[in-house]
Design a protein around this motif. Structure first.
Motif: not given
Length: 609
Positions: A385-406
């Motif tokens: 879900y970080h996709a093109a923003l991915t690095s070894p330091y990118s975070g943070t979490h998703t939620g099963f309801t459909g939520t995500s925080l990058v």
């Protein structure tokens, strides 16, 4: 930070293990885990991973001084974002809404960078369905809005992890404390050696899930079942994304603070940050602003206004793994607190050291190449879900309801997508496709690809593809070399760029070992000619020896760059600029020469402008 580097520059990566990979963990039932089904990396006989060792004298990107910066509204251009690119987000969200079946009923997206909220968008419905098969009349539906409250599901785990780290800072708790020293019942069934850190990083040996909501009669018996559950493995040996570990950590916070977890989070996290619309068990008067979730056939009603997670609901709506409701703007404040080194405005929530600890990977040796990465709570380097923003330091979490925080600390960027993807049924939930597209759109708006390569060849923007960039040269020297200017950002272990040559008209191909060099970066050795991973977000010059079995290739030789992507999840892809073949100091091919550029055969690669 070295002044020669801009905020767009990549930083050092944690070394990746090229051998003995154990592959990807199974997605947890209840939330947040990796959703795409992948072959395990070790099933690829030619698997190799570039050694992205530290690239220079740069601090850890999460090593931050506390900042009093607060979020504010900003023009995209003022915070380094291309507004015209961000305007693609509505179409991305709309595609998810119109997919058959819909990926979600409604969604709210927020993008912030450099503490400036640069983009917000909402579409679809917070409430659309009466049950799993019946849509409400249009006049009875509730549109999704910028200020819609969503059930964050497993993003709640980051609030619990923050509370745990506050207890560590206060000296009441240690990361290496035995959980059983604080909750004695936890020692049952051989869990005496499980530590707080084990639970924060999901390597405590606990199962992913147990049924608390229909098999046990009351909250005390459900808590006891969590504490006494039998482990599946020894601690520190296996990564299993587990709700039970975070439920347990929430109980430790309650034991140490003397407060319920909801009261603690309010007093020590959300209230100081001014997150007035973040809460457990939202009151009934907010129902019209809350996104509905699933129709539960067993109970005969649509979940709307209370937590979707069955176990969290069975624990009274307050649990360490789920239960928090919030808006995109409130969640952005929480994210900015991390980017501010534990501080946002006048509120100090954590020390800068705790923030860095939380966002430092702890499990790479357990999960191996292409596997999950976890800090003390946050999920890191999550390509799915970080996709093109991915690095070894990118975070943070998703939620099963459909939520995500990058959160991308390399650019101080926050991407929030809140959706009700389980409305009206979890069977339709495929939110990560849209999450990835939103993250990639934001990465594109940040202009992460070096300008020097944008006029070259590009590939890797689609899943399940093969792209070949090739040329034929005639060699006669003693030390021929292929030189390539390139930029790569490819899902680790699954998407790869192979540098190869053939001296028998393509019957067999020889991997070309070599070395990557870039300004202000330590070199990267590529012994097997395969590039994968985040590439440090810089332009490299690669030098690859045209040899086979220690002897130089002679005669007519084909050289090629073979890029392959798997069926799901991708990064920014690969750009190739100048290509040269040097033979005893002479350029027999140089694409800076117009006539040589025409010799390049691009199958699946496109030229930039």
């Amino acid at each position: 930070m070295d002044p020669r580097f801009t905020r767009r520059s990549g930083l050092a990566a944690t070394p990746l293990t090229a051998a003995g990979a154990v592959g990807l963990p199974s997605a947890a039932r209840a939330a947040g885990g990796r959703t795409p089904h992948k072959d395990r990396p070790e099933q690829h006989s030619d698997l190799a991973v570039s050694g992205w060792r530290p690239g220079g004298p740069h601090p850890h990107p999460w090593s931050r001084r506390g900042s009093a910066t607060t979020l504010h509204d900003a023009d995209p251009a003022d915070v380094g974002l291309d507004a015209s690119v961000l305007e693609q987000i509505p179409a991305i969200v709309r595609e998810g809404l119109e997919h058959d079946p819909p990926r979600f009923a409604g969604a709210t997206v927020l993008v912030a960078s450099q503490a400036g909220i640069a983009y917000e968008h909402a579409d679809g419905y917070a409430l659309r369905w009466q049950d799993a098969e019946t849509e409400l009349p249009v006049q009875q539906r509730i549109p999704a809005r910028i200020d819609t409250l969503y059930d964050l599901a497993s993003i709640s785990k980051i609030f619990t992890a923050t509370a745990v780290m506050q207890q560590v800072e206060e000296g009441r708790l240690g990361l290496n404390d035995l959980v059983a020293d604080h909750l004695p019942r936890f020692a049952e069934n051989g869990k005496e050696e499980v530590t707080v850190q084990h639970l924060l990083t999901h390597v405590g040996g606990l199962p992913a899930f147990i049924n608390l909501y229909s098999e046990l009669p009351d909250i005390p018996s459900r808590i006891d079942a969590v504490l006494t559950v039998a482990p599946q493995s020894a601690p520190g040996k296996q990564y299993v994304y587990s709700d039970l570990g975070l439920i347990t950590l929430g109980l430790i916070v309650e034991e140490l603070s003397g407060q319920g977890l909801d009261a603690y989070v309010h007093e020590h996290i959300t209230a100081p940050l001014g997150m007035d619309e973040t809460m457990y068990n939202p009151p009934a008067e907010l129902k019209e602003r809350i996104a509905a979730t699933e129709y539960v056939k067993h109970h005969g009603y649509l979940v709307h206004g209370h937590v979707h997670d069955e176990n969290a609901h069975a624990l009274g709506g307050v649990a360490g793994h789920a239960g928090v409701f919030s808006t995109a703007r409130d969640l952005a404040v929480f994210a900015q607190m991390f980017l501010g080194g534990g501080r946002c405005g006048d509120a100090r929530i954590l020390t800068a050291g705790s923030v860095e600890q939380m966002h430092t990977d702890r499990i790479a040796e357990i999960t191996g190449t292409g596997g999950a990465r976890r800090g003390l709570g946050p999920e890191l380097a999550a390509w799915y879900y970080h996709a093109a923003l991915t690095s070894p330091y990118s975070g943070t979490h998703t939620g099963f309801t459909g939520t995500s925080l990058v959160i991308d600390p390399l650019t101080d960027t926050i991407v929030i997508m809140l959706a009700n993807s389980v409305h009206p049924t979890r069977e339709w939930s495929t939110t990560s496709v849209t999450r990835r597209e939103v993250s990639t759109c934001v990465a594109t708006a940040l202009d992460l690809v070096p300008d020097s390569l944008r006029s070259g060849w590009y590939a890797g923007g689609e899943d399940a593809t093969t792209a070949i960039l090739s040329a034929v040269v005639t060699l006669s020297g003693r030390a021929p070399e292929l030189w390539v200017d390139l930029f790569t950002h490819l899902e680790t272990a699954y998407d790869r760029l192979a540098i190869e040559a053939s001296a028998d008209r393509g019957e067999t191909w020889t991997p070309l070992g070599g070395r990557l060099e870039a300004s202000h970066q330590e070199p990267v050795e590529v012994p097997d000619g395969i590039l994968t991973g985040w590439g440090r977000r810089v332009a490299w010059t690669g030098m690859f020896a045209l040899i086979r079995s220690a002897a130089p290739l002679q005669g007519e030789v084909q050289v090629r760059l073979l890029l392959t992507t798997d069926a799901s999840t991708r990064g920014l892809g690969a750009w190739v600029g100048r290509i040269r073949v040097r033979d005893d100091g002479t350029d027999v091919l140089d694409t800076d020469r117009t006539e040589d550029r025409e010799l390049i055969i691009a199958d699946g690669w496109t030229r930039g402008t």
